[in-house]
Write a protein that holds these residues in place. Sequence first.
Motif, PDB file in Angstrom:
ATOM      1  N   PHE A 198      -6.026   0.531   8.146  1.00 61.63           N
ATOM      2  CA  PHE A 198      -7.407   0.064   7.961  1.00 61.63           C
ATOM      3  C   PHE A 198      -7.527  -0.819   6.716  1.00 61.63           C
ATOM      4  O   PHE A 198      -8.088  -1.918   6.768  1.00 61.63           O
ATOM      5  N   VAL A 199      -6.994  -0.343   5.591  1.00 63.88           N
ATOM      6  CA  VAL A 199      -7.117  -1.088   4.333  1.00 63.88           C
ATOM      7  C   VAL A 199      -6.410  -2.445   4.429  1.00 63.88           C
ATOM      8  O   VAL A 199      -6.913  -3.462   3.943  1.00 63.88           O
ATOM      9  N   ALA A 200      -5.249  -2.478   5.092  1.00 68.78           N
ATOM     10  CA  ALA A 200      -4.509  -3.739   5.247  1.00 68.78           C
ATOM     11  C   ALA A 200      -5.328  -4.761   6.018  1.00 68.78           C
ATOM     12  O   ALA A 200      -5.367  -5.951   5.676  1.00 68.78           O
ATOM     13  N   ARG A 201      -6.020  -4.301   7.061  1.00 72.80           N
ATOM     14  CA  ARG A 201      -6.827  -5.216   7.874  1.00 72.80           C
ATOM     15  C   ARG A 201      -8.106  -5.649   7.147  1.00 72.80           C
ATOM     16  O   ARG A 201      -8.537  -6.798   7.248  1.00 72.80           O
TER      17      ARG A 201
ATOM     18  N   LEU B 165       0.817  -1.207   0.000  1.00 74.42           N
ATOM     19  CA  LEU B 165       0.000   0.000   0.000  1.00 74.42           C
ATOM     20  C   LEU B 165       0.857   1.266   0.000  1.00 74.42           C
ATOM     21  O   LEU B 165       0.596   2.199  -0.765  1.00 74.42           O
ATOM     22  N   ASN B 166       1.883   1.273   0.831  1.00 69.07           N
ATOM     23  CA  ASN B 166       2.752   2.459   0.903  1.00 69.07           C
ATOM     24  C   ASN B 166       3.486   2.704  -0.410  1.00 69.07           C
ATOM     25  O   ASN B 166       3.600   3.844  -0.870  1.00 69.07           O
TER      26      ASN B 166
ATOM     27  N   ASN C  82       3.138   5.908  -2.977  1.00 71.22           N
ATOM     28  CA  ASN C  82       4.336   6.662  -3.395  1.00 71.22           C
ATOM     29  C   ASN C  82       4.527   6.679  -4.911  1.00 71.22           C
ATOM     30  O   ASN C  82       5.085   7.631  -5.464  1.00 71.22           O
ATOM     31  N   SER C  83       4.068   5.620  -5.576  1.00 75.79           N
ATOM     32  CA  SER C  83       4.249   5.544  -7.034  1.00 75.79           C
ATOM     33  C   SER C  83       3.068   6.140  -7.798  1.00 75.79           C
ATOM     34  O   SER C  83       3.074   6.188  -9.028  1.00 75.79           O
ATOM     35  N   GLY C  84       2.045   6.585  -7.061  1.00 76.77           N
ATOM     36  CA  GLY C  84       0.893   7.196  -7.722  1.00 76.77           C
ATOM     37  C   GLY C  84      -0.165   6.209  -8.180  1.00 76.77           C
ATOM     38  O   GLY C  84      -1.146   6.587  -8.832  1.00 76.77           O
ATOM     39  N   MET C  85       0.012   4.925  -7.858  1.00 71.75           N
ATOM     40  CA  MET C  85      -0.975   3.894  -8.244  1.00 71.75           C
ATOM     41  C   MET C  85      -2.189   3.911  -7.310  1.00 71.75           C
ATOM     42  O   MET C  85      -3.305   3.620  -7.726  1.00 71.75           O
ATOM     43  N   TYR C  86      -1.943   4.190  -6.020  1.00 71.81           N
ATOM     44  CA  TYR C  86      -3.021   4.211  -5.033  1.00 71.81           C
ATOM     45  C   TYR C  86      -3.240   5.638  -4.538  1.00 71.81           C
ATOM     46  O   TYR C  86      -2.304   6.451  -4.503  1.00 71.81           O
ATOM     47  N   ARG C  87      -4.463   5.934  -4.116  1.00 72.45           N
ATOM     48  CA  ARG C  87      -4.791   7.263  -3.596  1.00 72.45           C
ATOM     49  C   ARG C  87      -3.950   7.585  -2.359  1.00 72.45           C
ATOM     50  O   ARG C  87      -3.698   6.708  -1.528  1.00 72.45           O
ATOM     51  N   ASN C  88      -3.554   8.818  -2.226  1.00 74.75           N
ATOM     52  CA  ASN C  88      -2.658   9.185  -1.115  1.00 74.75           C
ATOM     53  C   ASN C  88      -3.410   9.458   0.187  1.00 74.75           C
ATOM     54  O   ASN C  88      -2.804   9.766   1.207  1.00 74.75           O
ATOM     55  N   ASN C  89      -4.741   9.334   0.155  1.00 74.53           N
ATOM     56  CA  ASN C  89      -5.520   9.594   1.382  1.00 74.53           C
ATOM     57  C   ASN C  89      -6.063   8.302   2.001  1.00 74.53           C
ATOM     58  O   ASN C  89      -6.938   8.358   2.866  1.00 74.53           O
TER      59      ASN C  89
ATOM     60  N   GLY D  24     -11.131   0.215  -5.078  1.00 74.84           N
ATOM     61  CA  GLY D  24     -11.420   1.113  -3.965  1.00 74.84           C
ATOM     62  C   GLY D  24     -10.258   2.019  -3.571  1.00 74.84           C
ATOM     63  O   GLY D  24     -10.457   3.010  -2.878  1.00 74.84           O
ATOM     64  N   ILE D  25      -9.043   1.677  -4.032  1.00 77.72           N
ATOM     65  CA  ILE D  25      -7.879   2.448  -3.574  1.00 77.72           C
ATOM     66  C   ILE D  25      -7.042   3.034  -4.719  1.00 77.72           C
ATOM     67  O   ILE D  25      -6.131   3.822  -4.473  1.00 77.72           O
ATOM     68  N   CYS D  26      -7.349   2.658  -5.974  1.00 71.07           N
ATOM     69  CA  CYS D  26      -6.518   3.098  -7.107  1.00 71.07           C
ATOM     70  C   CYS D  26      -6.783   4.548  -7.519  1.00 71.07           C
ATOM     71  O   CYS D  26      -7.904   5.046  -7.414  1.00 71.07           O
ATOM     72  N   THR D  27      -5.766   5.190  -8.029  1.00 67.65           N
ATOM     73  CA  THR D  27      -5.870   6.486  -8.700  1.00 67.65           C
ATOM     74  C   THR D  27      -6.270   6.206 -10.157  1.00 67.65           C
ATOM     75  O   THR D  27      -6.257   5.047 -10.593  1.00 67.65           O
ATOM     76  N   PRO D  28      -6.584   7.237 -10.947  1.00 64.49           N
ATOM     77  CA  PRO D  28      -6.855   6.999 -12.379  1.00 64.49           C
ATOM     78  C   PRO D  28      -5.696   6.264 -13.076  1.00 64.49           C
ATOM     79  O   PRO D  28      -5.925   5.371 -13.889  1.00 64.49           O
TER      80      PRO D  28
END
Length: 203
Positions: free
Chosen positions: A143-146, A126-127, A131-138, A182-186
């Motif tokens: 929580f998501v890991a669990r 997730l981190n 950092n690479s712009g694949m997942y939303r930074n917010n 649920g977590i990806c950026t465009p």
Amino acid sequence: MKEKITITATELFLNLGFKSVTMDDIANEMGISKKTIYTHFNNKTALVTEVTSSLFCVISEGIDLICAAEKNSIEELYEIKRFVMEHLKNEKSSPQYQLQKYYPKIYATLKKKQFDVMQDCVKDNLNRGVNSGMYRNNIDVEFVARIYFTGVIGIKDNELFPAKMFPMHSLMDQFLEHHLRGICTPQGLETLQKFITTTNQSS
């Protein structure tokens, strides 16, 4: 001989189920006497413990190698899914469900170990994705890991997701897509769509 017994038992347990396979079945498969098995394992529970522990180590080491390659976060999750499904024989016999039902103590120990390993792996994924712009930074990484772990465990509940309605291979694909959307950026969604298309073409 102990290792050979463990390997044979693993194959049978994953293909036919922990409950279905007897010590006689394992002895017959190997062409040895049941007495030989009992010289290495006091009872079936001891053998199930060895098999689950051994399989957990193999899968954990494989996941570590995949993570060490530092592919992009989305590709990494698909690669881990492919590796795990391969080693669990596509979970034809619902091994986790049978383990939980018939060997609850072994299951509880294994679940704790799975949680510890997956938390490190998923949080790192997730981190790096953020950092690479694949997942939303917010996203809330903890929580998501669990939630991800809860989902991986939950979809293997045979009562909630009967195999006839939800074959494990397609179920894992649907779950992974649901998690990532649920977590990806465009940018991440573009990469995800490529993997979905590739997966559909190869299946």
